[in-house]
Every structure is written in C-alpha cells, then in structure tokens.
Design a protein around this motif. Structure first.
Motif: not given
Length: 327
Positions: A110-129
C-alpha cells in the motif's frame, strides 16, 4: 514468446486466472488493472485475504535473462533491507510462463505516489537512493542494457521519422529542431563517467510513500549507467529551485554513497535523451489500445506543437552552465 502480440490480445481474464492457478494462487476478488502500459499489471486478493500484484511482461521486449537480472537485483536490494518490492519465489522460481506469457507475482504494498513538497523529504529520498546505489555498485548487470546514444536517441529519431502520428503541418518545424538536438546530444560524454546498476526510471511515480516509509517499485527499466540518472528526474521548476533541490538530494545521498559531482553536466543531455525516447516510445506502442486510452492527446496537433517548443527549450538548456551544488 508471442513476439508480435503487442496489444496483449490473448491475455483475457480467463487466461489471467488460469495462469495464477498454476501457482496455486486463487483470486477471490476482481483483477484490478494498475497503471502500467508497457506490461500488464493487476492487483487482487485471495480467499485467505492476501493481497498480490501480478505482472505479465510484454512479449518480446526483454529476454528471459534480462528479466531474471531484474528479479535478482531487486532481491539483492531486499536482502540488504532496501525498501523495494521484489517478486515472490514460488515453486523455486520468480518468473513463470503460461500460454506464451511470462509473469511474476509480487506482494501488494500500500501507499501513494511520493510527492516531495519540502527539502527534508528530498533529503530523505536522497538517503534512500544512496542506500540503493551502495548495494547496486557491489555487482554488475550482464544482460540488462546500458544507457547509450544509439538506443535512446538514434533509434528513437528513426521511429519518429516514420511515424504517421506527427501532423503534416508540423513535421517541418518538428524535425527542424529534433534533428539538430539529436546531433548535439551525440557528443554527450557518457563514456567518460563510471557506470553502475540503476533503477533506471526513478521518478516520483515509481516511489510509494506510506507514513515515513519510501518504497521503490517497478524496476522494469533497470539498466547500467551513471548515478545521476536515478537523481535528475526529481528536479523540477526554475534553475534556482533545481539547485536547492539538488543540494538536498545529494546531501542525503552522500550519507551512504559517494557522488561524482562532475556528473552534473549530464543532467540536461539525459533530459534530452528522455524527451526524445518518450515520444518514440508512445509512437511505437500506439497500436496498443491501452496507450490510446491513456494518452489520447498524443495524436493531437497541440501536443506536437508543444513538443516543438519543448525541444527548442531543451536545445537552449544544453548551452547553459551545468547545475552546481551550493555546498
């Protein structure tokens, strides 16, 4: 394999169910078609309330060796606790065949498409990649394709040149910018950079978010190439905003994986590769009714008029200095 069955005409509901029954999996709910156009993907539940997703591969697109490398890669990532959706191993195999169609089964996440709306989320995504790439660099693909000019640009231009979908009134203007852009992209120095295994199509639609968990899905286009390929599609908006977004991504990424900053000069060429390949992909698959339903605007004059402008903008972007990190 059914090499010419590009429309999946033989893959009806009865065939789907019989294929699943060969795995001793028995759907109790209707098969819900998910948003996948290259393949056919359905979600369903069983009598014991388990939810699954079944994926039928488009015949003739990948070799069996390439599909199995996709499965092996996702399993390696899962074994290292990278949040990905890997195919289930049933009767000792992840890839199965029924009446000429090859398919695999996944747990439904389950889940929804990721929609980064702030820089903290992008940094978290960068860690995952970064975590994903740290595992990816430990091995190599032997059968999967490599990002290259011939396939992404040359073959795509050839497809568009013979396409009957481009309106006659727009063809001259369209090819007057497409062909110079393609020629310009020929000098993209891909061979000057290190390559590794990649997700290959790492955009927000292929990242599911549930609470604080980000899960990578759809490794159908996994391939070999420079690391920046899995990062640049997260950038959008004016140049200044992209710079800030890039800073956040790379700051998180480098917690787990080193990044060669010289790869930043590949962002706009790779964007050019994708723009051209995407148009050719739609043209090549247009006879598949699923594409006509999903992308009706592709056959409209306005789409091609807008593409002329997009190609001009992309050509101009190649003359700009590459993005630079702010830290």
């Amino acid at each position: 394999m059914l090499q010419n069955d590009f429309a999946f005409q033989g893959l009806g509901p009865d065939t789907l169910i019989r294929a699943l029954e060969t795995l001793e999996v028995y759907p109790s709910s209707g098969l819900l078609a998910l948003n996948s156009y290259e393949n056919r993907v359905y979600q369903f539940s069983t009598d014991n309330h388990q939810r699954y997703v079944v994926k039928f591969y488009r015949p003739g697109r990948w070799s069996l060796e390439q599909v199995l490398e996709e499965h092996q890669f996702t399993q390696e990532l899962a074994d290292e606790e990278i949040p990905v959706v890997a195919p289930l191993r049933i009767h000792g195999k992840t890839l199965h065949e029924y009446e000429g169609y090859h398919f695999c089964l996944f747990p439904s996440i389950g889940g929804r498409a990721f929609e980064p709306d702030n820089l903290d989320q992008l940094e978290r995504l960068g860690r995952q990649i970064g975590r994903l790439h740290a595992v990816a660099r430990a091995g190599t693909f032997h059968s999967r394709e490599t990002i290259n000019y011939q396939q992404f640009v040359c073959e795509s231009v050839a497809e568009l040149q013979q396409s009957e979908l481009i309106p006659d009134s727009i063809k001259t203007a369209f090819f007057a910018i497409l062909e110079p852009l393609a020629k310009r992209l020929e000098s993209t120095p891909l061979n000057d950079f290190s390559t590794q295994r990649l997700h290959g199509d790492c955009h927000i639609g292929n990242i599911l978010q549930r609470d604080d968990q980000l899960t990578f899905v759809d490794f159908d286009d996994c391939r070999t190439g420079p690391a920046i390929q899995d990062l640049w599609m997260m950038l959008n908006g004016p140049r200044e905003e992209q710079t800030v977004q890039l800073d956040a991504l790379i700051e998180g990424y480098e917690e787990f994986c080193s990044f060669d900053k010289s790869e930043l000069l590949l962002i706009e060429p790779l964007r050019g590769f994708r723009i051209i390949q995407y148009m050719a992909w739609l043209s090549k698959r247009w006879q598949d009714s699923a594409f006509q339903r999903a992308f009706p605007w592709f056959a409209e004059d306005r789409y091609w008029e807008n593409q002329v402008l997009a190609l001009k903008e992309q050509f101009a972007a190649l003359d700009e200095a590459p993005l630079r990190l702010g830290f």
